[in-house]
Design a protein around this motif. Structure first.
Motif, PDB file in Angstrom:
ATOM      1  N   UNK A 107       0.797  -1.229   0.000  1.00  0.00           N
ATOM      2  CA  UNK A 107       0.000   0.000   0.000  1.00  0.00           C
ATOM      3  C   UNK A 107       0.824   1.272   0.000  1.00  0.00           C
ATOM      4  N   UNK A 108       2.146   1.141  -0.077  1.00  0.00           N
ATOM      5  CA  UNK A 108       3.061   2.274   0.005  1.00  0.00           C
ATOM      6  C   UNK A 108       2.696   3.199   1.166  1.00  0.00           C
ATOM      7  N   UNK A 109       2.442   2.579   2.312  1.00  0.00           N
ATOM      8  CA  UNK A 109       2.033   3.340   3.488  1.00  0.00           C
ATOM      9  C   UNK A 109       3.172   4.161   4.080  1.00  0.00           C
ATOM     10  N   UNK A 110       4.377   3.921   3.600  1.00  0.00           N
ATOM     11  CA  UNK A 110       5.546   4.641   4.100  1.00  0.00           C
ATOM     12  C   UNK A 110       5.788   5.944   3.337  1.00  0.00           C
ATOM     13  N   UNK A 111       4.962   6.220   2.334  1.00  0.00           N
ATOM     14  CA  UNK A 111       5.279   7.278   1.372  1.00  0.00           C
ATOM     15  C   UNK A 111       5.275   8.687   1.973  1.00  0.00           C
ATOM     16  N   UNK A 123      10.543   8.574   2.655  1.00  0.00           N
ATOM     17  CA  UNK A 123      11.120   7.289   2.234  1.00  0.00           C
ATOM     18  C   UNK A 123      10.574   6.914   0.868  1.00  0.00           C
ATOM     19  N   UNK A 124      11.432   6.303   0.062  1.00  0.00           N
ATOM     20  CA  UNK A 124      11.042   5.921  -1.294  1.00  0.00           C
ATOM     21  C   UNK A 124      10.717   4.434  -1.419  1.00  0.00           C
ATOM     22  N   UNK A 125      11.291   3.606  -0.563  1.00  0.00           N
ATOM     23  CA  UNK A 125      11.031   2.163  -0.608  1.00  0.00           C
ATOM     24  C   UNK A 125      10.860   1.620   0.802  1.00  0.00           C
TER      25      UNK A 125
END
Length: 306
Positions: A107-111, A123-125
């Motif tokens: 879900x790219x919840x770190x974006x 963060x990108x990844x």
């Protein structure tokens, strides 16, 4: 004398209904209070249960010297149970971490999480976040993400499979699906026993599988396990080349005898390695020296001068 009319009633005509309404209201209030009390008790029980199930270092007793050399005291037994429970959490923790990483990554919840070293950017990844925030290397992050579905299903089936065991099944899961990995673990349980499954044992079983497996997408794990059990039982182990000290004619005779043995046992075939294992076990049996005596006699005859 004038007639007088005396009112002997106890009130107006509306009073009986008013009394009934009052009683109903009292009952309703009591029911509400009873329900509120029950709800409070349930909430307290749930809170206590959640607290009891919550993992944490504060629940593990501090290290202390033993009370003695004999049997454990009641306090020591309680401390032991808490410690064993803490160690058991280790396998669950792997899958919780793996699923968390996978959910965050998918879900790219770190974006929108600020970068630890460069707060002006995000963060990108997931690998970048996992490494800088928790010291989880990229390879380990990938392995945790790949393994958690197997760990979750095996845990639901009642198996406390460590991370090392589950990793042996990840390639099988990646190639044939989750149910294939679960099925292979079930085969290992049948082969070794639930408490004797090891990462090495799983690795050995996987090596017995052919390059391609005819698996149907709609088959469940138990169906696949039955199929894999048959494959494993009839697989030819990947052995070292036969010793040149054993003549080819003898090896062919052994194979023919193994076929006869398989017919007697109603099996399609018996690998040479299995025959050799039974021969060695029979040779080493201290209670039944039949094989040992036969080998001894053959060796004595070979040494006799002609």
């Amino acid at each position: 004398m004038s007639e007088k009319t005396f009112d002997l009633g106890w009130g107006d005509e509306e009073e009986p209904e008013t009394t009934a309404d009052t009683l109903t209201a009292v009952d309703t209030t009591r029911d509400a209070q009873r329900q509120q009390t029950q709800a409070q008790l349930i909430a307290e029980h749930v809170e206590a249960a959640v607290e009891a199930a919550r993992p944490g270092l504060d629940k593990i007793p501090d290290p202390v010297e033993p009370a003695g050399d004999g049997d454990l005291t009641a306090d020591e037994k309680e401390r032991l149970d808490l410690c064993i429970g803490g160690v058991d959490l280790l396998s669950t923790a792997f899958w919780v971490a793996g699923k968390s990483l996978d959910t965050m990554a998918t879900g790219r919840l770190f974006r929108r999480l600020p970068h630890k070293l460069e707060p002006e950017r995000y963060y990108e990844t997931i690998e970048e976040w996992a490494w800088l925030e928790h010291g989880i290397k990229q390879s380990r992050c990938s392995k945790l993400r790949a393994a958690w579905p197997l760990g979750e299903v095996l845990s639901a089936r009642g198996y406390n499979a460590p991370e090392g065991q589950v990793r042996e099944l990840v390639p099988l899961k990646n190639r044939y699906g989750l149910n294939a990995g679960v099925a292979m673990y079930e085969v290992a349980v049948q082969q070794y026993g639930a408490d004797k499954v090891t990462a090495g044992g799983l690795r050995d079983l996987v090596k017995l599988l052919p390059e391609e497996l005819a698996l149907q997408d709609d088959e469940d794990a138990d169906q696949i396990a039955r199929m894999l059990q048959g494959v494993v039982e009839n697989a030819e182990p990947k052995e070292l080349p036969a010793s040149t000290g054993i003549p080819a004619a003898v090896r062919r005779s052994v194979d023919r005898r193994a076929l006869a043995l398989a017919d007697t046992l109603n099996r399609s075939r018996i690998p040479r390695a299995e025959v050799e294992r039974h021969l060695l076990e029979a040779f080493a049996d201290p209670e039944d020296t039949t094989v040992f005596d036969a080998v001894l006699e053959r060796m004595r005859k070979q040494k006799q001068p002609k």
